[in-house]
Write a protein that holds these residues in place. Structure first.
Motif, short mmCIF file in Angstrom:
data_model
loop_
_atom_site.label_atom_id
_atom_site.label_comp_id
_atom_site.label_asym_id
_atom_site.label_seq_id
_atom_site.Cartn_x
_atom_site.Cartn_y
_atom_site.Cartn_z
N THR A 13 37.49 0.32 29.89
CA THR A 13 37.66 -0.57 28.74
C THR A 13 39.13 -0.74 28.39
O THR A 13 39.95 0.16 28.57
CB THR A 13 36.91 -0.01 27.51
N ASP A 45 40.87 -5.73 24.82
CA ASP A 45 40.00 -6.91 24.70
C ASP A 45 38.53 -6.49 24.65
O ASP A 45 37.72 -7.08 23.90
CB ASP A 45 40.24 -7.86 25.87
N ASP A 46 38.15 -5.49 25.47
CA ASP A 46 36.78 -4.99 25.44
C ASP A 46 36.45 -4.38 24.08
O ASP A 46 35.36 -4.57 23.54
CB ASP A 46 36.57 -3.95 26.54
N ARG A 74 35.21 -7.96 36.24
CA ARG A 74 34.63 -7.08 35.22
C ARG A 74 33.92 -7.88 34.13
O ARG A 74 32.88 -7.47 33.63
CB ARG A 74 35.72 -6.20 34.62
N ILE A 75 34.48 -9.04 33.77
CA ILE A 75 33.83 -9.86 32.74
C ILE A 75 32.43 -10.24 33.19
O ILE A 75 31.48 -10.20 32.41
CB ILE A 75 34.67 -11.12 32.46
N GLY A 76 32.30 -10.58 34.46
CA GLY A 76 30.98 -10.94 34.97
C GLY A 76 30.01 -9.78 34.95
O GLY A 76 28.84 -9.94 34.59
N LEU A 136 34.95 -13.67 38.38
CA LEU A 136 34.74 -13.16 37.03
C LEU A 136 35.01 -11.66 36.94
O LEU A 136 35.37 -11.16 35.88
CB LEU A 136 33.30 -13.45 36.59
N VAL A 173 30.08 -7.10 32.92
CA VAL A 173 29.72 -6.82 31.53
C VAL A 173 28.73 -7.86 31.01
O VAL A 173 27.73 -7.54 30.37
CB VAL A 173 30.98 -6.76 30.65
N GLY A 174 29.01 -9.13 31.30
CA GLY A 174 28.10 -10.19 30.87
C GLY A 174 26.73 -10.08 31.50
O GLY A 174 25.71 -10.29 30.83
N VAL A 223 35.32 -6.56 21.27
CA VAL A 223 33.90 -6.94 21.28
C VAL A 223 33.02 -5.74 20.96
O VAL A 223 32.08 -5.84 20.17
CB VAL A 223 33.51 -7.53 22.66
N PHE A 272 29.42 -1.96 28.77
CA PHE A 272 30.84 -1.65 28.96
C PHE A 272 31.08 -0.33 29.69
O PHE A 272 32.12 -0.16 30.33
CB PHE A 272 31.55 -1.60 27.61
#
Length: 376
Positions: free
Chosen positions: A228, A231-232, A156-158, A154, A160-161, A235, A292
């Motif tokens: 960032t 896509d970031d 960076r997505i992981g 995952l 951030v989540g 959001v 972020f």
């Protein structure tokens, strides 16, 4: 009824001891604002151009303007440098500065404390816990665990989540406990205690984490606007805009709460509901930025005081928009300073914000009641 009457009397006594800052003379205040807003607009435009033009490689000003207005630059490389790296970084800095500044202003008004910041309810600690758990799971992936391996994928997505989930969990806990909080002071102490416990848990998690992987957490904790992308921003922008809109809708209740909750009740303000909205709005703003960009220090404390000094007023009708703009400009300046021209060196963002914010906070403490009266 007796307890409520005692709290209201305490608020009135505090207001008598610490009256709000005397408003500036109407003519002088209007003249100052007439000059201030055009100056801020020019500074914002100049700051944005400087942020996308300056760095390890300086982009010619003419090409910078061409890229910003959608025209073709003389060298195609400049479009890639600006559009892919520098413009998202500059926009992230402006969003983060505006969000943290307004969140800090709301917290200072709610708690009537000039040193309150957006992270006072433990949101930053919750985000840190989420990232620490993510880092620990990443470390566990070295042993071949399928769950850990999935988290590594995952990336960076992981992270951030995980930060968003941790901040949301702490906020939910604070909101539940706030139902039993009789005053903002009690809520402040509850938030500080939750933040302390969460920080302790983070330390425990990192003790059993591979030091090489734990270093990723340390880097995240230094704060950065660099990671960032478009896509970031898709959001981050709507979340920050939503939080700022709530703050703008709370201008009248915020003005009423300058003299305490008892006075606000006498003006017909539903204090419990307003307190909840302020907490949620500030936590969403701070949580989104932390997820972020990592925890960004001092901006949330210093910017409201800078805005008050510039405007000479504590009226939130003027102060909220000014804090938004001043926060965006200050964060943009810190972003520029963290990337010295002509060098590949990157100064940690929190180093820059500390150098900027700490003198402001010291000045607030030394100047005393005249500076802080609008927030206490």
């Amino acid at each position: 009824m007796t307890l409520q009457a005692d709290r209201d009397q305490t608020d009135r006594d505090q207001a008598d001891r610490d009256p709000p800052a005397a408003p500036a003379r109407p003519g002088r205040g209007r003249a100052r604002r007439r000059l201030l807003w055009p100056a801020l607009a020019v500074a914002g435009l100049a700051g944005l151009v400087a942020a996308v033009a300056l760095g390890p490689v300086t982009v010619p000003p003419a090409d910078t303007v061409r890229v910003l207005v959608g025209a073709d630059p003389s060298d195609p490389r400049w479009e890639v440098v600006i559009g892919t790296v520098r413009l998202p970084r500059a926009l992230t800095a402006m969003l983060a500065g505006a969000a943290l500044g307004v969140a800090g202003l709301m917290m200072q008004t709610l708690f009537r404390n000039p040193l309150a910041d957006p992270y006072i309810l433990g949101v930053s600690s919750g985000a840190s816990l989420g990232v620490a758990v993510f880092v620990a799971a990443t470390s566990a992936a070295a042993f071949g665990g399928s769950f850990g391996s999935g988290l590594v994928g995952l990336g960076r997505i992981g992270a951030v989540g995980a930060a968003a989930a941790g901040a949301g969990a702490v906020l939910a806990l604070v909101l539940v406990l706030s139902r039993w909080a009789r005053s903002s002071v009690t809520l402040l102490i509850v938030g500080v205690m939750i933040g302390s416990v969460t920080t302790a848990v983070v330390s425990l998690v990192l003790v059993w984490t591979d030091p090489r992987v734990a270093q990723q957490f340390i880097v995240w904790g230094l704060g950065s606007f660099d990671a960032t992308n478009h896509d970031d921003l898709a959001v981050l922008v709507p979340v920050v805009v939503a939080g700022l809109l709530v703050a703008l809708l709370l201008i009248k209740p915020l003005n009423a709460m300058l003299l305490g909750e008892g006075y606000a009740r006498s003006m017909g303000v539903n204090v419990r509901r307003v307190r909840m909205l302020i907490m949620v709005s500030a936590a969403v703003l701070a949580g989104a930025v932390t997820a972020f960009c990592g925890p960004i220090g001092f901006i949330g404390i210093a910017i409201p005081h800078l805005a008050r000094s510039l405007l000479g007023t504590s009226n939130h009708r003027v102060l909220v928009p000014a804090t938004l703009v001043v926060g965006a400009l200050t964060a943009l300046a810190c972003s520029i300073a963290s990337h010295p021209m002509g060098t590949e060196t990157v100064i940690p963002l929190n180093v820059v914000t500390s150098l900027v914010g700490a003198p402001v906070v010291i000045g607030v403490l030394l100047r005393g009641r005249r500076t802080t009266a609008g927030a206490v």
